[in-house]
Motif scaffolding. Structure first.
Motif, PDB file in Angstrom:
ATOM      1  N   SER A   1      15.950   4.700   1.592  1.00  0.00           N
ATOM      2  CA  SER A   1      17.255   4.104   1.355  1.00  0.00           C
ATOM      3  C   SER A   1      17.111   2.590   1.193  1.00  0.00           C
ATOM      4  CB  SER A   1      18.168   4.450   2.531  1.00  0.00           C
ATOM      5  OG  SER A   1      19.443   3.945   2.280  1.00  0.00           O
TER       6      SER A   1
ATOM      7  N   THR B   1      19.291   3.798  -6.768  1.00  0.00           N
ATOM      8  CA  THR B   1      20.616   3.905  -7.389  1.00  0.00           C
ATOM      9  C   THR B   1      20.850   2.750  -8.351  1.00  0.00           C
ATOM     10  OG1 THR B   1      21.489   5.079  -5.493  1.00  0.00           O
ATOM     11  CG2 THR B   1      23.093   3.996  -6.909  1.00  0.00           C
TER      12      THR B   1
ATOM     13  N   ASN C   1      25.577 -11.253  -4.208  1.00  0.00           N
ATOM     14  CA  ASN C   1      25.296 -11.708  -2.838  1.00  0.00           C
ATOM     15  C   ASN C   1      23.839 -12.147  -2.658  1.00  0.00           C
ATOM     16  OD1 ASN C   1      23.991  -9.269  -3.008  1.00  0.00           O
ATOM     17  ND2 ASN C   1      24.946  -8.363  -1.196  1.00  0.00           N
TER      18      ASN C   1
ATOM     19  N   GLN D   1      26.217  11.510  -6.741  1.00  0.00           N
ATOM     20  CA  GLN D   1      25.994  12.203  -5.476  1.00  0.00           C
ATOM     21  C   GLN D   1      27.236  12.993  -5.036  1.00  0.00           C
ATOM     22  OE1 GLN D   1      24.945   9.296  -2.555  1.00  0.00           O
ATOM     23  NE2 GLN D   1      23.899  10.789  -1.282  1.00  0.00           N
TER      24      GLN D   1
HETATM   25  P1  ADP Z   1      22.731   4.976  -1.307  1.00  0.00           P
HETATM   26  O1  ADP Z   1      21.810   4.608  -0.190  1.00  0.00           O
HETATM   27  O2  ADP Z   1      23.055   6.436  -1.393  1.00  0.00           O
HETATM   28  O3  ADP Z   1      22.335   4.394  -2.616  1.00  0.00           O
HETATM   29  P2  ADP Z   1      24.579   3.136  -0.086  1.00  0.00           P
HETATM   30  O4  ADP Z   1      25.268   3.726   1.095  1.00  0.00           O
HETATM   31  O5  ADP Z   1      23.448   2.196   0.046  1.00  0.00           O
HETATM   32  O6  ADP Z   1      24.174   4.361  -1.022  1.00  0.00           O
HETATM   33  O7  ADP Z   1      25.652   2.431  -1.027  1.00  0.00           O
HETATM   34  C1  ADP Z   1      26.886   3.033  -1.327  1.00  0.00           C
HETATM   35  C2  ADP Z   1      27.673   2.107  -2.264  1.00  0.00           C
HETATM   36  O8  ADP Z   1      27.805   0.783  -1.706  1.00  0.00           O
HETATM   37  C3  ADP Z   1      26.984   1.910  -3.603  1.00  0.00           C
HETATM   38  O9  ADP Z   1      27.970   1.941  -4.631  1.00  0.00           O
HETATM   39  C4  ADP Z   1      26.338   0.542  -3.534  1.00  0.00           C
HETATM   40  O10 ADP Z   1      26.308  -0.054  -4.817  1.00  0.00           O
HETATM   41  C5  ADP Z   1      27.264  -0.190  -2.589  1.00  0.00           C
HETATM   42  N1  ADP Z   1      26.501  -1.153  -1.759  1.00  0.00           N
HETATM   43  C6  ADP Z   1      25.357  -0.932  -1.098  1.00  0.00           C
HETATM   44  N2  ADP Z   1      24.954  -2.023  -0.444  1.00  0.00           N
HETATM   45  C7  ADP Z   1      25.881  -2.985  -0.716  1.00  0.00           C
HETATM   46  C8  ADP Z   1      26.019  -4.339  -0.333  1.00  0.00           C
HETATM   47  N3  ADP Z   1      25.141  -4.965   0.436  1.00  0.00           N
HETATM   48  N4  ADP Z   1      27.107  -4.993  -0.776  1.00  0.00           N
HETATM   49  C9  ADP Z   1      27.983  -4.388  -1.565  1.00  0.00           C
HETATM   50  N5  ADP Z   1      27.911  -3.115  -1.956  1.00  0.00           N
HETATM   51  C10 ADP Z   1      26.864  -2.422  -1.545  1.00  0.00           C
END
Ligand code: ADP
Ligand code: ADP
Length: 226
Positions: A39, A44, A15, A83
């Motif tokens: 965050s 990650t 994206n 996690q």
């Molecule tokens: P954290 O902040 O604990 O790393 P997130 O809530 O940001 O977790 O992300 C949770 C999951 O969603 C992860 O597997 C991440 O790869 C995916 N993710 C995060 N942002 C996006 C995005 N913009 N588009 C697609 N997947 C996403």
């Protein structure tokens, strides 16, 4: 020697989000290393790219002497703890711990011996026949660690494995992680957004921001007042 060497590591998601931006980092053998930051800063993604769960868009990843940039997770000497622990709910503790060995085609008897020995080290022997749903949060966390340890990886990657525990269990788990690192000498990279956690555990801390490392050093260096 460095356990992990990252050179100009870049990850751009389909994206267009640039989650890692030409990041350079060396983590020493046996080091307990914390990745700290808000965050969305790329913690990650960094861990998943080291593990091979995401492939780098540019730059390189080395584990020990080995260039692994384009290798799948199974060919990297790492184990990752998530996690949410990501235990298999339908499998017993024994089968959960033995699962990575099954993937590596270790025979059933040897797998079960190894699972039992690892469970013993982590005080889980009495729980081998239970399923994750019958365990406390702290016990599930230990099973997740046991599963990661069963393969004796060179590198342990922990993605906020304590964030789902209450305060008391979290303290217990911290002591436990520290002991594991001391006794096994496994290089550990630990993601957290909790400054106190990084301070309590880490030999060194990298502070991330916008897919880059803003600062890296010992807890005293990183948190020293100007
Ligand atoms: P954290 O902040 O604990 O790393 P997130 O809530 O940001 O977790 O992300 C949770 C999951 O969603 C992860 O597997 C991440 O790869 C995916 N993710 C995060 N942002 C996006 C995005 N913009 N588009 C697609 N997947 C996403
Ligand atoms: P952190 O772990 O520090 O919260 P992440 O590595 O999860 O950070 O995310 C870094 C950035 O990449 C964020 O902007 C997030 O939305 C984005 N991101 C994470 N995973 C994905 C994904 N699978 N697809 C697209 N964007 C993602």
């Amino acid at each position: 020697m460095s356990a992990i060497t990252l050179r100009e590591l870049t990850k751009v998601y389909p994206n267009g989000v640039r989650a890692l931006d030409a990041l350079d980092l060396e983590i020493a053998d046996g080091e307990f290393f914390a990745l700290l930051g808000p965050s969305g800063c790329g913690k990650t993604t960094l861990l998943r790219t080291i593990a091979g769960l995401e492939l780098a868009s540019a730059g390189s990843v080395r584990i020990g002497e080995r260039a692994v940039t384009n290798l799948p997770p199974g060919q990297r000497d790492v184990a990752m703890v998530f996690q949410d622990y990501a235990l298999f709910p339908h499998m017993t503790v024994r089968d959960n711990i033995a699962y990575p060995l099954r993937i590596k085609k270790v025979g059933k008897a040897a797998r079960h011996d190894k699972a039992a020995a690892t469970a013993d080290e982590l005080g889980l022997s009495a729980l081998l026949d239970r399923r994750p749903g019958q365990l406390s949060g702290g016990q599930q966390q230990r099973v997740a660690l046991a599963r990661a340890m069963a393969c004796h990886p060179q590198v342990f990657l922990l993605d906020e494995p304590l964030s789902n525990l209450d305060a008391r269990l979290r303290l217990e788990a911290r002591t436990f992680l520290k002991r594991l690192q001391r006794e096994l000498g496994v290089t550990t990279v630990f993601v957290t957004h909790d400054q106190a956690e990084a301070l309590a555990l880490a030999d060194r801390i990298a502070v991330m921001e916008g897919g880059r490392i803003r600062q890296v050093g010992t807890p005293t260096e990183v948190f020293r007042r100007p």
